[in-house]
Design an enzyme around this catalytic site. Structure first.
Site, PDB file in Angstrom:
ATOM      1  N   VAL A  63      47.468  24.387 -89.974  1.00  0.00           N
ATOM      2  CA  VAL A  63      47.960  23.767 -90.938  1.00  0.00           C
ATOM      3  C   VAL A  63      49.551  23.612 -90.749  1.00  0.00           C
ATOM      4  O   VAL A  63      50.152  22.743 -91.371  1.00  0.00           O
ATOM      5  CB  VAL A  63      47.777  23.982 -92.305  1.00  0.00           C
ATOM      6  CG1 VAL A  63      46.152  23.977 -92.639  1.00  0.00           C
ATOM      7  CG2 VAL A  63      48.070  25.410 -92.968  1.00  0.00           C
ATOM      8  N   ASN A  89      44.480  24.281 -99.173  1.00  0.00           N
ATOM      9  CA  ASN A  89      43.799  25.490 -99.495  1.00  0.00           C
ATOM     10  C   ASN A  89      44.189  26.765 -98.599  1.00  0.00           C
ATOM     11  O   ASN A  89      44.092  28.057 -99.160  1.00  0.00           O
ATOM     12  CB  ASN A  89      42.337  25.573 -99.863  1.00  0.00           C
ATOM     13  CG  ASN A  89      41.636  26.861 -99.951  1.00  0.00           C
ATOM     14  OD1 ASN A  89      41.865  27.415-101.150  1.00  0.00           O
ATOM     15  ND2 ASN A  89      41.178  27.294 -98.788  1.00  0.00           N
ATOM     16  N   SER A 141      49.064  29.738-107.351  1.00  0.00           N
ATOM     17  CA  SER A 141      48.831  30.979-107.452  1.00  0.00           C
ATOM     18  C   SER A 141      49.673  31.323-108.807  1.00  0.00           C
ATOM     19  O   SER A 141      50.623  30.895-109.159  1.00  0.00           O
ATOM     20  CB  SER A 141      49.073  32.084-106.308  1.00  0.00           C
ATOM     21  OG  SER A 141      48.961  33.306-106.950  1.00  0.00           O
ATOM     22  N   TYR A 154      55.137  35.006-100.838  1.00  0.00           N
ATOM     23  CA  TYR A 154      54.152  34.156-101.177  1.00  0.00           C
ATOM     24  C   TYR A 154      54.368  33.450-102.607  1.00  0.00           C
ATOM     25  O   TYR A 154      54.087  32.265-102.705  1.00  0.00           O
ATOM     26  CB  TYR A 154      53.135  35.295-101.518  1.00  0.00           C
ATOM     27  CG  TYR A 154      51.720  34.650-101.985  1.00  0.00           C
ATOM     28  CD1 TYR A 154      50.647  33.865-100.883  1.00  0.00           C
ATOM     29  CD2 TYR A 154      51.225  35.073-103.184  1.00  0.00           C
ATOM     30  CE1 TYR A 154      49.502  33.234-101.570  1.00  0.00           C
ATOM     31  CE2 TYR A 154      50.123  34.520-103.576  1.00  0.00           C
ATOM     32  CZ  TYR A 154      49.310  33.661-102.717  1.00  0.00           C
ATOM     33  OH  TYR A 154      47.946  33.197-103.499  1.00  0.00           O
ATOM     34  N   ALA A 155      55.297  34.225-103.560  1.00  0.00           N
ATOM     35  CA  ALA A 155      55.607  33.686-104.596  1.00  0.00           C
ATOM     36  C   ALA A 155      56.489  32.325-104.419  1.00  0.00           C
ATOM     37  O   ALA A 155      56.436  31.251-104.921  1.00  0.00           O
ATOM     38  CB  ALA A 155      56.453  34.499-105.529  1.00  0.00           C
ATOM     39  N   ALA A 156      57.567  32.565-103.325  1.00  0.00           N
ATOM     40  CA  ALA A 156      58.325  31.293-103.004  1.00  0.00           C
ATOM     41  C   ALA A 156      57.498  30.149-102.378  1.00  0.00           C
ATOM     42  O   ALA A 156      57.607  29.024-102.982  1.00  0.00           O
ATOM     43  CB  ALA A 156      59.316  31.857-102.231  1.00  0.00           C
ATOM     44  N   LYS A 158      54.080  29.519-103.029  1.00  0.00           N
ATOM     45  CA  LYS A 158      53.257  29.178-103.980  1.00  0.00           C
ATOM     46  C   LYS A 158      54.126  28.130-105.185  1.00  0.00           C
ATOM     47  O   LYS A 158      53.538  27.219-105.793  1.00  0.00           O
ATOM     48  CB  LYS A 158      52.535  30.312-104.971  1.00  0.00           C
ATOM     49  CG  LYS A 158      51.377  30.747-103.737  1.00  0.00           C
ATOM     50  CD  LYS A 158      50.481  29.670-103.178  1.00  0.00           C
ATOM     51  CE  LYS A 158      49.087  30.057-102.787  1.00  0.00           C
ATOM     52  NZ  LYS A 158      48.401  29.054-101.989  1.00  0.00           N
TER      53      LYS A 158
HETATM   54  N1  LIG Z   1      41.511  34.482-104.045  1.00  0.00           N
HETATM   55  C1  LIG Z   1      42.145  34.317-105.056  1.00  0.00           C
HETATM   56  O1  LIG Z   1      42.134  35.441-106.162  1.00  0.00           O
HETATM   57  C2  LIG Z   1      43.417  33.544-104.926  1.00  0.00           C
HETATM   58  C3  LIG Z   1      44.450  33.629-106.162  1.00  0.00           C
HETATM   59  C4  LIG Z   1      45.472  32.784-105.988  1.00  0.00           C
HETATM   60  C5  LIG Z   1      45.485  32.076-104.905  1.00  0.00           C
HETATM   61  N2  LIG Z   1      44.652  31.857-103.995  1.00  0.00           N
HETATM   62  C6  LIG Z   1      44.798  30.790-102.979  1.00  0.00           C
HETATM   63  O2  LIG Z   1      43.604  30.443-102.455  1.00  0.00           O
HETATM   64  C7  LIG Z   1      43.731  30.048-101.218  1.00  0.00           C
HETATM   65  C8  LIG Z   1      42.387  30.181-100.586  1.00  0.00           C
HETATM   66  O3  LIG Z   1      42.380  31.667-100.527  1.00  0.00           O
HETATM   67  P1  LIG Z   1      41.059  32.780-100.381  1.00  0.00           P
HETATM   68  O4  LIG Z   1      41.245  33.870-101.532  1.00  0.00           O
HETATM   69  O5  LIG Z   1      39.957  31.913-100.151  1.00  0.00           O
HETATM   70  O6  LIG Z   1      41.356  33.508 -99.175  1.00  0.00           O
HETATM   71  P2  LIG Z   1      40.897  33.727 -97.616  1.00  0.00           P
HETATM   72  O7  LIG Z   1      41.565  34.486 -96.959  1.00  0.00           O
HETATM   73  O8  LIG Z   1      39.339  34.182 -97.955  1.00  0.00           O
HETATM   74  O9  LIG Z   1      40.959  31.984 -96.558  1.00  0.00           O
HETATM   75  C9  LIG Z   1      41.976  31.760 -96.555  1.00  0.00           C
HETATM   76  C10 LIG Z   1      41.566  30.661 -95.047  1.00  0.00           C
HETATM   77  O10 LIG Z   1      42.899  30.106 -94.666  1.00  0.00           O
HETATM   78  C11 LIG Z   1      42.821  30.061 -93.479  1.00  0.00           C
HETATM   79  N3  LIG Z   1      43.977  30.049 -92.779  1.00  0.00           N
HETATM   80  C12 LIG Z   1      45.042  30.960 -92.761  1.00  0.00           C
HETATM   81  N4  LIG Z   1      46.100  30.207 -92.366  1.00  0.00           N
HETATM   82  C13 LIG Z   1      45.784  29.357 -91.742  1.00  0.00           C
HETATM   83  C14 LIG Z   1      46.571  28.336 -91.078  1.00  0.00           C
HETATM   84  N5  LIG Z   1      47.795  28.269 -90.447  1.00  0.00           N
HETATM   85  N6  LIG Z   1      45.932  26.968 -90.427  1.00  0.00           N
HETATM   86  C15 LIG Z   1      44.484  26.919 -90.920  1.00  0.00           C
HETATM   87  N7  LIG Z   1      43.786  27.749 -91.732  1.00  0.00           N
HETATM   88  C16 LIG Z   1      44.439  28.955 -92.065  1.00  0.00           C
HETATM   89  C17 LIG Z   1      42.196  31.552 -92.897  1.00  0.00           C
HETATM   90  O11 LIG Z   1      41.731  31.573 -91.595  1.00  0.00           O
HETATM   91  C18 LIG Z   1      41.123  31.679 -94.025  1.00  0.00           C
HETATM   92  O12 LIG Z   1      39.837  31.264 -93.395  1.00  0.00           O
HETATM   93  C19 LIG Z   1      44.913  30.359-100.551  1.00  0.00           C
HETATM   94  O13 LIG Z   1      45.864  29.486-100.586  1.00  0.00           O
HETATM   95  C20 LIG Z   1      45.201  31.432-101.433  1.00  0.00           C
HETATM   96  O14 LIG Z   1      46.702  31.817-101.360  1.00  0.00           O
HETATM   97  C21 LIG Z   1      43.640  32.762-104.016  1.00  0.00           C
END
Ligand SMILES: NC(=O)c1ccc[n+]([C@@H]2O[C@H](COP(=O)([O-])OP(=O)(O)OC[C@H]3O[C@@H](n4cnc5c(N)ncnc54)[C@H](O)[C@@H]3O)[C@@H](O)[C@H]2O)c1
Length: 245
Positions: A63, A89, A141, A154-156, A158
């Site tokens: 991405v 996402n 987030s 990450y904070a910056a 998000k």
């Molecule tokens: N899990 C939580 O509690 C939580 C809380 C706040 C925010 N988030 C956000 O939710 C989103 C999903 O997180 P998750 O918990 O399912 O994480 P995860 O690590 O299970 O899934 C994230 C996916 O993104 C893919 N990815 C990473 N960099 C990429 C790139 N450059 N191009 C394409 N794909 C890429 C990874 O391979 C992975 O499959 C993220 O943006 C995360 O920051 C999650």
């Protein structure tokens, strides 16, 4: 997930970061709701399994690469003639206290979260404008809203997504496009990667007393992506068990 009764038949949906976790849950949800779904991830091997498991099309892409992003949107539009719903996402963590964050780890986190969200949205805009409709759901987030020790990059990123969401919402409203964000909290690999003590501390702060199952994000994203939510834009909807109160 229960019986979520959304109908997205005839809709083309792109979900990034969909090889696992929240993205995969959302991809499965949209597929079940009748949409044509394109799952995007840079982990090609896991993505192929994920796409197979929900019956969607997987497209391996990074991405943070403009060329990759444009390739995905072109493929979706060539296959279906449209793109209706974009869920930005994909995400990574490169945690450290700020004085130990390398330039590389700063840039990588910004490039994936904020950069990926920008690049995919930009690539979809011409299609949204031509259709006179579109839905973007970004994933921010708690950390972007409130900060978190060890996550300055990450904070910056998000917080940047929140500013981007509101700006895109303003710029695209008159094209019939809404741009919103969810702030999730779900039990995924990302959460599993947090050290046990820190995870226990986080869980203790969630009024619901637990992280969600990733499928618990689907109702909120389905709602924001629905035709009926056409008057909601620029919103950040916490789906976080109350942690952001
Ligand atoms: N899990 C939580 O509690 C939580 C809380 C706040 C925010 N988030 C956000 O939710 C989103 C999903 O997180 P998750 O918990 O399912 O994480 P995860 O690590 O299970 O899934 C994230 C996916 O993104 C893919 N990815 C990473 N960099 C990429 C790139 N450059 N191009 C394409 N794909 C890429 C990874 O391979 C992975 O499959 C993220 O943006 C995360 O920051 C999650």
């Amino acid at each position: 997930m229960g019986n979520l009764s959304y109908d997205f038949s005839g809709r083309t949906v792109i979900v990034t970061g969909a090889a696992r976790g929240i993205g995969l849950a959302l991809g499965g949800f949209f597929q079940q709701a009748g949409a044509t779904v394109f799952l995007v991830d840079f982990d090609a091997e896991e993505l192929a399994k994920a796409a197979g498991s929900v019956g969607a099309t997987g497209i391996a892409a990074d991405v943070s690469s403009t060329a990759d992003v444009e390739r995905v949107v072109t493929a979706a539009v060539e296959a279906t003639g449209r793109v209706d719903i974009l869920v930005n996402n994909a995400g990574i963590l490169r945690d450290n206290v700020l004085w130990k964050i390398s330039d590389e780890d700063w840039d990588a986190v910004l490039a994936v979260h904020a950069g990926g969200t920008f690049r995919f949205t930009r690539a979809c805009v011409p299609h949204f404008r031509a259709q006179g409709s579109g839905r973007v759901v970004n994933v921010t987030s708690y950390t972007g809203l409130h900060g978190n020790t060890g996550q300055a990059n990450y904070a910056a990123a998000k917080a940047g997504i929140i500013g981007f969401t509101k700006t895109a919402a303003k710029e695209l409203a008159h094209f019939g496009v809404t741009v919103n964000a969810i702030s999730p909290n779900a039990e995924t690999r990302m959460i599993a990667s947090i050290p046990d003590a820190k995870r226990a501390e986080l869980t203790a702060h969630i009024p619901m007393g637990r992280f969600a199952d990733p499928t618990e994000m689907c109702a909120a994203v389905g709602f924001l992506a629905s035709d009926e939510a056409g008057y909601i834009t620029g919103a950040v909807l916490p789906v976080d068990g109350g942690i952001s109160m």
